[in-house]
Design an enzyme around this catalytic site. Structure first.
Site, PDB file in Angstrom:
ATOM      1  N   GLY A  27       0.846  -1.208   0.000  1.00 45.62           N
ATOM      2  CA  GLY A  27       0.000   0.000   0.000  1.00 45.62           C
ATOM      3  C   GLY A  27       0.867   1.238   0.000  1.00 45.62           C
ATOM      4  O   GLY A  27       0.508   2.278   0.555  1.00 45.62           O
ATOM      5  N   ASP A  40      -3.651   2.786  19.220  1.00 44.87           N
ATOM      6  CA  ASP A  40      -4.598   2.824  20.331  1.00 44.87           C
ATOM      7  C   ASP A  40      -3.860   3.116  21.646  1.00 44.87           C
ATOM      8  O   ASP A  40      -4.326   3.888  22.479  1.00 44.87           O
ATOM      9  CB  ASP A  40      -5.342   1.476  20.413  1.00 44.87           C
ATOM     10  CG  ASP A  40      -5.824   1.069  19.037  1.00 44.87           C
ATOM     11  OD1 ASP A  40      -6.647   1.797  18.479  1.00 44.87           O
ATOM     12  OD2 ASP A  40      -5.330   0.052  18.497  1.00 44.87           O
ATOM     13  N   HIS A  45      -8.053  -4.195  17.413  1.00 44.24           N
ATOM     14  CA  HIS A  45      -8.001  -2.795  16.972  1.00 44.24           C
ATOM     15  C   HIS A  45      -9.374  -2.442  16.383  1.00 44.24           C
ATOM     16  O   HIS A  45      -9.596  -2.518  15.175  1.00 44.24           O
ATOM     17  CB  HIS A  45      -6.889  -2.580  15.939  1.00 44.24           C
ATOM     18  CG  HIS A  45      -6.979  -1.213  15.319  1.00 44.24           C
ATOM     19  ND1 HIS A  45      -6.745  -0.063  16.032  1.00 44.24           N
ATOM     20  CD2 HIS A  45      -7.328  -0.801  14.077  1.00 44.24           C
ATOM     21  CE1 HIS A  45      -6.934   0.990  15.258  1.00 44.24           C
ATOM     22  NE2 HIS A  45      -7.293   0.567  14.064  1.00 44.24           N
ATOM     23  N   ILE A  67      -1.069   6.358   4.311  1.00 47.08           N
ATOM     24  CA  ILE A  67      -0.137   5.965   5.388  1.00 47.08           C
ATOM     25  C   ILE A  67       1.261   5.779   4.799  1.00 47.08           C
ATOM     26  O   ILE A  67       2.257   6.216   5.382  1.00 47.08           O
ATOM     27  CB  ILE A  67      -0.614   4.685   6.107  1.00 47.08           C
ATOM     28  CG1 ILE A  67      -1.937   4.969   6.837  1.00 47.08           C
ATOM     29  CG2 ILE A  67       0.430   4.186   7.096  1.00 47.08           C
ATOM     30  CD1 ILE A  67      -2.546   3.761   7.544  1.00 47.08           C
TER      31      ILE A  67
END
Ligand code: NAD
Ligand code: LMR
Length: 328
Positions: free
Chosen positions: A12, A162, A190, A17
């Site tokens: 990706g 998180d 998550h 990201i």
């Protein structure tokens, strides 16, 4: 004498990201300022994605990073993962209009089965895998199950965002710096069912639980704020978190590779039965890391409220695992 370059695969790579991640890996923020890296970047074969990847590579070249020993662009996972020492699996199928959770699981199961098999076939036998693409825990579980010749412990999912979100909320509540907080963790998936747990945490050596001393704030403000932070960012930005997600991926890999120096960090890792979590489920646990290995912090007391929270996030993960069983 300079170190031998290590191979870092990122999937990706032309996504948001990826754009916040690659430059920091290449500058040495993930594996150290003395560690040269070769980037092995994977994108889908689609012309637009491959063109975008070319643009990102041009920019990486233009940074003239001294530690960047090579850059490769790929559309085939078996080429992208060849001999890789680290694999950051960021690319995933996002939820589209009208898509049910089961469809999302199935679409990603297809991607992570292929990628797990490719890692199994061509990656370094010590490859450290971090799955960022959602649903991250279950995608890591699928990749792990698809790579039977690699150690299961090498497959991890990202719960660090998180953990960082929880630390930031606690710092704001107590008026202390994030860097003063120790022994925080996030259990489970998550997803909004995660259980961010500050019962063992300290801030400047003092108990966070005693300092805050407000179970209503814990249950009604802190847990929903951390659990729904991803959705809040999507609502505000119109796009999901990217810089903070990339930052968490760097934190996760850096601590795994270079050690957490006795500090607790949260990683999603396959259970060996710790805290009653069935073996193989990829679950957020408190860990410490040293010499390239992580170790789950064991022996923590789980009170009734915590057990209820852990059961809820575990049930969700077991449901996800059941949903993809027939595809594995
Ligand atoms: P994005 O859509 O901007 O980029 C994803 C990229 O992945 C795209 O360029 C796409 O072409 C590529 N891709 C899709 N399938 C691929 C495949 N099979 N192989 C290689 N590349 C592929 O998305 P983003 O904002 O970068 O987010 C990526 C993923 O990370 C999403 O699933 C998102 O939900 C997830 N995420 C996870 C966390 C976490 O804490 N675990 C946090 C934020 C985002
Ligand atoms: C996040 O936590 O920011 C991401 O996983 C995006 C999301 O869908 O919540």
């Amino acid at each position: 004498m300079s170190k031998k370059p290590v191979r870092v695969a990122v999937t990706g790579a032309a996504g948001q990201i990826g754009y916040a991640l690659l430059f920091r890996i290449a500058s040495g923020e993930m594996l150290g300022k003395d560690q040269p890296v070769i980037l092995q970047l994977l994108e889908i074969p689609d012309e637009k994605a491959q063109n975008a990847l070319k643009g990102v590579i041009m920019e990486l070249e233009d940074c003239a990073f001294p530690l960047l020993a090579g850059i490769e662009a790929h559309s085939n996972p078996e080429e992208a993962f060849k001999d890789t020492d680290y694999a950051l699996l960021v690319g995933a199928r996002p939820r589209g209009p009208g898509m049910e959770r089961a469809d999302l699981l199935a679409a990603n199961a297809a991607i992570f089965t292929v990628q797990g098999k490719a890692l199994n076939k061509v990656a370094s036998r010590n490859v450290k895998v971090l799955v960022v693409g959602n649903p991250a825990n279950t995608n890591a579980y699928i990749a792990m199950k698809s790579a039977p010749d690699l150690p299961a412990k090498n497959f991890t999912a990202m719960l660090r965002l998180d953990h960082n979100r929880a630390a930031s909320q606690i710092a704001a509540k107590t008026g202390c710096a994030v860097g003063d907080i120790r022994k925080l963790t996030v259990w489970g998936n998550h997803s909004p069912t995660m259980y961010a747990d500050y019962r063992f945490a300290t801030v400047n050596g003092k108990s966070v639980k005693e300092t805050i001393n407000d179970q209503v704030w814990n249950a009604e403000v802190f847990l929903p704020t951390v659990g729904k932070r991803g959705a809040a960012i999507i609502a505000a930005r119109g796009l999901s978190s990217a810089a903070s997600a990339a930052n968490a991926a760097i934190d996760h890999m850096r601590d795994w590779a270079l050690g957490s120096k006795g500090e607790w960090v949260t990683m999603g890792v396959p259970s060996n039965g710790e805290y009653g979590i069935p073996k193989g489920i990829v679950f957020g646990f408190p860990v410490t890391t040293e010499n390239g290995e992580y170790k789950i912090v064991e022996g923590l007391e789980i009170d009734a409220f915590s057990q209820e929270c852990i059961n809820k996030t575990l049930a969700e993960l077991q449901g996800e695992a059941d949903g993809v069983k027939h595809l594995l």
